[in-house]
Design a protein around this motif. Structure first.
Motif, mmCIF file in Angstrom:
data_model
loop_
_atom_site.group_PDB
_atom_site.id
_atom_site.type_symbol
_atom_site.label_atom_id
_atom_site.label_comp_id
_atom_site.label_asym_id
_atom_site.label_seq_id
_atom_site.Cartn_x
_atom_site.Cartn_y
_atom_site.Cartn_z
ATOM 1 N N ASP A 10 0.823 -1.206 0.000
ATOM 2 C CA ASP A 10 0.000 0.000 0.000
ATOM 3 C C ASP A 10 0.862 1.262 0.000
ATOM 4 O OD1 ASP A 10 -2.416 -1.384 -0.004
ATOM 5 O OD2 ASP A 10 -2.677 -1.275 2.177
ATOM 6 N N MET A 11 2.015 1.182 0.612
ATOM 7 C CA MET A 11 2.912 2.334 0.655
ATOM 8 C C MET A 11 3.575 2.584 -0.694
ATOM 9 S SD MET A 11 5.910 3.151 3.448
ATOM 10 C CE MET A 11 4.762 2.830 4.795
ATOM 11 N N GLY A 12 3.664 1.521 -1.541
ATOM 12 C CA GLY A 12 4.201 1.708 -2.873
ATOM 13 C C GLY A 12 5.439 0.921 -3.225
ATOM 14 N N VAL A 13 5.869 -0.032 -2.360
ATOM 15 C CA VAL A 13 7.032 -0.831 -2.742
ATOM 16 C C VAL A 13 6.692 -1.684 -3.969
ATOM 17 C CG1 VAL A 13 7.943 -0.916 -0.387
ATOM 18 C CG2 VAL A 13 6.513 -2.777 -1.222
ATOM 19 N N ASP A 14 7.715 -1.985 -4.743
ATOM 20 C CA ASP A 14 7.527 -2.674 -6.028
ATOM 21 C C ASP A 14 7.755 -4.178 -5.944
ATOM 22 O OD1 ASP A 14 7.175 -0.262 -7.887
ATOM 23 O OD2 ASP A 14 8.984 0.238 -6.765
ATOM 24 N N GLY A 15 8.052 -4.655 -4.758
ATOM 25 C CA GLY A 15 8.246 -6.088 -4.605
ATOM 26 C C GLY A 15 9.022 -6.398 -3.350
ATOM 27 N N PHE A 16 9.257 -7.687 -3.142
ATOM 28 C CA PHE A 16 9.951 -8.151 -1.948
ATOM 29 C C PHE A 16 11.037 -9.149 -2.328
ATOM 30 C CE2 PHE A 16 5.468 -7.523 -0.505
ATOM 31 C CZ PHE A 16 5.695 -6.375 0.254
ATOM 32 N N ARG A 17 12.181 -8.991 -1.690
ATOM 33 C CA ARG A 17 13.163 -10.065 -1.686
ATOM 34 C C ARG A 17 12.864 -10.895 -0.450
ATOM 35 N NH1 ARG A 17 17.421 -11.726 2.152
ATOM 36 N NH2 ARG A 17 18.876 -13.007 0.956
ATOM 37 N N LEU A 18 12.649 -12.179 -0.627
ATOM 38 C CA LEU A 18 12.192 -13.061 0.434
ATOM 39 C C LEU A 18 13.377 -13.825 1.004
ATOM 40 C CD1 LEU A 18 8.923 -14.380 -1.246
ATOM 41 C CD2 LEU A 18 9.189 -12.444 0.336
ATOM 42 N N ASP A 19 13.829 -13.402 2.161
ATOM 43 C CA ASP A 19 14.958 -14.022 2.840
ATOM 44 C C ASP A 19 14.642 -15.480 3.157
ATOM 45 O OD1 ASP A 19 17.541 -13.724 4.350
ATOM 46 O OD2 ASP A 19 16.235 -14.216 6.047
ATOM 47 N N VAL A 20 15.597 -16.346 2.885
ATOM 48 C CA VAL A 20 15.536 -17.790 3.173
ATOM 49 C C VAL A 20 14.117 -18.358 3.058
ATOM 50 C CG1 VAL A 20 17.640 -17.840 4.557
ATOM 51 C CG2 VAL A 20 15.493 -17.382 5.701
ATOM 52 N N CYS A 21 13.503 -18.150 1.911
ATOM 53 C CA CYS A 21 12.081 -18.497 1.797
ATOM 54 C C CYS A 21 11.827 -20.003 1.729
ATOM 55 C CB CYS A 21 11.436 -17.778 0.619
ATOM 56 S SG CYS A 21 12.015 -18.273 -0.999
ATOM 57 N N THR A 22 12.854 -20.833 1.616
ATOM 58 C CA THR A 22 12.630 -22.274 1.718
ATOM 59 C C THR A 22 12.438 -22.719 3.170
ATOM 60 O OG1 THR A 22 15.015 -22.674 1.763
ATOM 61 C CG2 THR A 22 13.924 -22.811 -0.380
ATOM 62 N N PHE A 23 12.651 -21.811 4.120
ATOM 63 C CA PHE A 23 12.585 -22.148 5.545
ATOM 64 C C PHE A 23 11.216 -21.898 6.164
ATOM 65 C CE2 PHE A 23 17.040 -22.063 4.895
ATOM 66 C CZ PHE A 23 17.690 -22.624 5.979
ATOM 67 N N TYR A 24 10.249 -21.417 5.421
ATOM 68 C CA TYR A 24 8.998 -20.987 6.033
ATOM 69 C C TYR A 24 8.309 -22.104 6.812
ATOM 70 C CZ TYR A 24 9.116 -16.636 3.254
ATOM 71 O OH TYR A 24 9.449 -15.429 2.706
ATOM 72 N N ALA A 25 8.062 -23.222 6.173
ATOM 73 C CA ALA A 25 7.316 -24.305 6.824
ATOM 74 C C ALA A 25 8.263 -25.416 7.283
ATOM 75 C CB ALA A 25 6.258 -24.870 5.879
ATOM 76 N N HIS A 26 7.820 -26.169 8.256
ATOM 77 C CA HIS A 26 8.591 -27.285 8.793
ATOM 78 C C HIS A 26 7.719 -28.536 8.809
ATOM 79 C CE1 HIS A 26 6.162 -25.992 12.180
ATOM 80 N NE2 HIS A 26 6.373 -27.174 12.751
#
Length: 541
Positions: free
Chosen positions: A196-212
């Protein structure tokens, strides 16, 4: 005139400039870089011909892992400024045609985050299952054999609950429980705030670690322990991480996050992947409706990058029309700088041509701050090391600080114009000698060569969004074509310190293109490539 991609597809073939905010420019006199410092230097960034900036974490944090331990997802840490500073930075970046990618650390929080402070108080509160809690084994030990990336067990005892909590990194970085629907919704709400603030995207840190693995099964031993500086010192590599990371629930959540971003139009997700089955994971995570871009560690940890290595990695990842898009990188804040790692401190052109080649492969290209200057790795004495990873494993591993030292803007001040006081990390003399101001004045400098090339590249639609096919070469030459419906581009790179000759009839390449600054020329049916040179030609598809 630079090629303008479709607004929603800007990320295809984008050059993304990574900024480590602590080390970019200090405007407050505390020795630490800040958001206003980034804003002040956006003209430098824009001069490089890049499309976007990726800013490493700047939200509120106790800084145990320098921002990768989040205490409040919705607030800027006072070290870096405030929300208005970020809004101003966004506006100034967008005014220059630069998109802004925000680093999001969504796998874990700080142990100082309000969510965790509530969760740890007992087993019946509203956030009791927001983190990964488990009872001890009958002997009181941790529930399984999972290990932390930063050393030791990945389980920490919490006496308030008489349970262990999971932390894949520091014990001060408890892992969120993605099996909890409320956690997923809270994370999506966090991302919505910044969108909503206007960022154009996200770099997702260690995104393979989300679920266990919800059953908390033990990891099996690794029968093929990798070699190299990033592995031998750390027992983490002695397991196959099949239960603690890369679980199927992760990509299901990524599809929800992608759907949220798609609702805003023109937003991109760049994922960090770091699992042993790298090719399979890349293909899975960049499938339709998941990540637009992802990068792994194929080149970031490499001590030698040959044409064969690049061909093999590109082919493994896939470059057909329906394949996912990689993000190529030689440097970032977690690895030894490429100039040093590849033994090119005396021959920076060897890395400049590699960066040019990566920027021409199908995919995006990530350029880490200081790489445009050819900065070598900084050598720090033990008493100046602040990285918890390095402090844990010194001297077998000296940490990541050597790639995180401040940007040298000038060569005539002790901190290189980064700060008026002693900076949080020292600036080595070798960096002062390669400062921005010093290289600005030299037409053939690493900085000016890369600027010229990336600006030229930005004018070539095929290098941004075209398909790709390799052609046969020998020795240290990398050759491929980028193909669009209205034309193809032939690319040849000499990754050696000696002139190379490539037999390639003019009829197969089309007219030569100049202006890129890499010196390759055609003589009859031969392409002559100088040391660390390149050749480009345009042809019908």
């Amino acid at each position: 005139m630079a090629f303008e991609p479709a607004p929603d597809d800007w990320w295809k073939g984008a050059v993304i400039y990574q900024i480590y905010p602590r080390s970019y420019l200090d405007t407050t006199g505390n020795g630490i870089g800040d958001l206003r410092g980034i804003a002040e230097k956006l003209d430098h960034v824009a001069s490089l011909g890049v499309d976007a900036i990726w800013i490493s974490p700047f939200v509120k944090s106790p800084m145990k892992d320098f921002g990768y331990d989040v205490a409040d997802y919705l607030a800027v840490d006072p070290l870096f400024g405030d929300l208005q500073d970020f809004r101003d930075l966004l506006e100034r970046a967008h005014d220059r045609g630069l998109r802004v990618i925000m680093d999001q650390v969504l796998s874990h929080t700080s142990d100082q985050h309000a969510w965790f402070l509530e969760s740890r108080e007992g087993r019946a509160n509203a956030k009791a299952d927001w983190y990964v809690w488990a009872d001890p084994k009958p002997d009181g030990g941790p529930p399984n054999n999972w290990l932390s990336v930063f050393g030791g067990s990945s389980w920490q005892w919490e006496p308030r609950r008489s349970q262990y909590y999971l932390h894949n990194f520091l014990r001060e970085q408890p892992d969120l429980n993605y099996h909890c629907p409320a956690v997923q919704q809270a994370v999506l709400d966090t991302c919505r705030f910044w969108l909503d603030m206007g960022v154009d995207g996200f770099r997702l840190d260690v995104c393979t670690f989300y679920a266990h693995d919800a059953e908390l099964r033990d990891n099996p031993p690794n029968p093929d322990i990798p070699e190299g500086e990033a592995f031998e010192f750390n027992p983490y590599s002695r397991q196959l991480h099949i239960h603690d990371i890369v679980r199927p629930e992760t990509v299901t959540f990524l599809e929800r996050l992608r759907a949220l971003c798609d609702g805003y139009g023109g937003r991109a997700l760049l994922g960090e992947l770091n699992q042993s089955e790298a090719v399979r994971v890349h293909r899975e995570y960049t499938a339709v409706k998941r990540l637009q871009l992802a990068y792994g560690y194929w080149l970031l940890g490499a001590h030698h990058v040959s044409p064969g290595v690049l061909r093999e990695v590109a082919r493994d990842l896939g470059h057909d029309e329906d394949a996912g898009w990689p993000a190529w990188a030689l440097d970032n804040h977690d690895f030894t700088r490429a100039i040093t790692r590849l033994g090119a401190e005396e021959t920076p052109d060897a890395v400049t041509v590699l960066m040019a080649a990566l920027a021409c492969l199908r995919g995006a290209f990530c350029l880490y701050q200081g790489a445009e200057l050819g900065l070598p790795q900084a050598e720090l004495p033990q008493d100046r090391v602040v990285d918890p990873y390095g402090r844990e494993f010194w001297p077998a591993y000296k940490g990541r600080d050597g790639a995180r030292t401040p940007m040298p803007w000038t060569g005539d001040a002790p901190s290189g114009g980064f700060s008026q006081v002693e900076p949080w990390l020292p600036v080595p003399q070798a960096h002062l000698e390669r400062s921005v101001a010093g290289q600005d004045a030299l037409p053939g400098s690493t900085l000016n060569r890369l600027r010229r090339f990336l600006r030229w590249r930005g004018e070539q639609p095929a290098l941004r969004q075209g398909g790709m096919e390799f052609f046969e070469t020998s020795g240290e030459i990398l050759g491929f074509r980028r193909i669009l419906a209205d034309g193809a581009l032939t690319c040849a790179f000499n990754l050696s310190d000696a002139e190379q000759v490539l037999d390639l009839p003019a009829a197969e390449t089309g007219p030569e293109i100049t202006g890129h600054g890499f010196g390759g020329i055609r003589r009859g049916d031969e392409i002559h490539l100088p040391a660390w040179g390149a050749f480009f030609a345009r042809a019908a598809p």
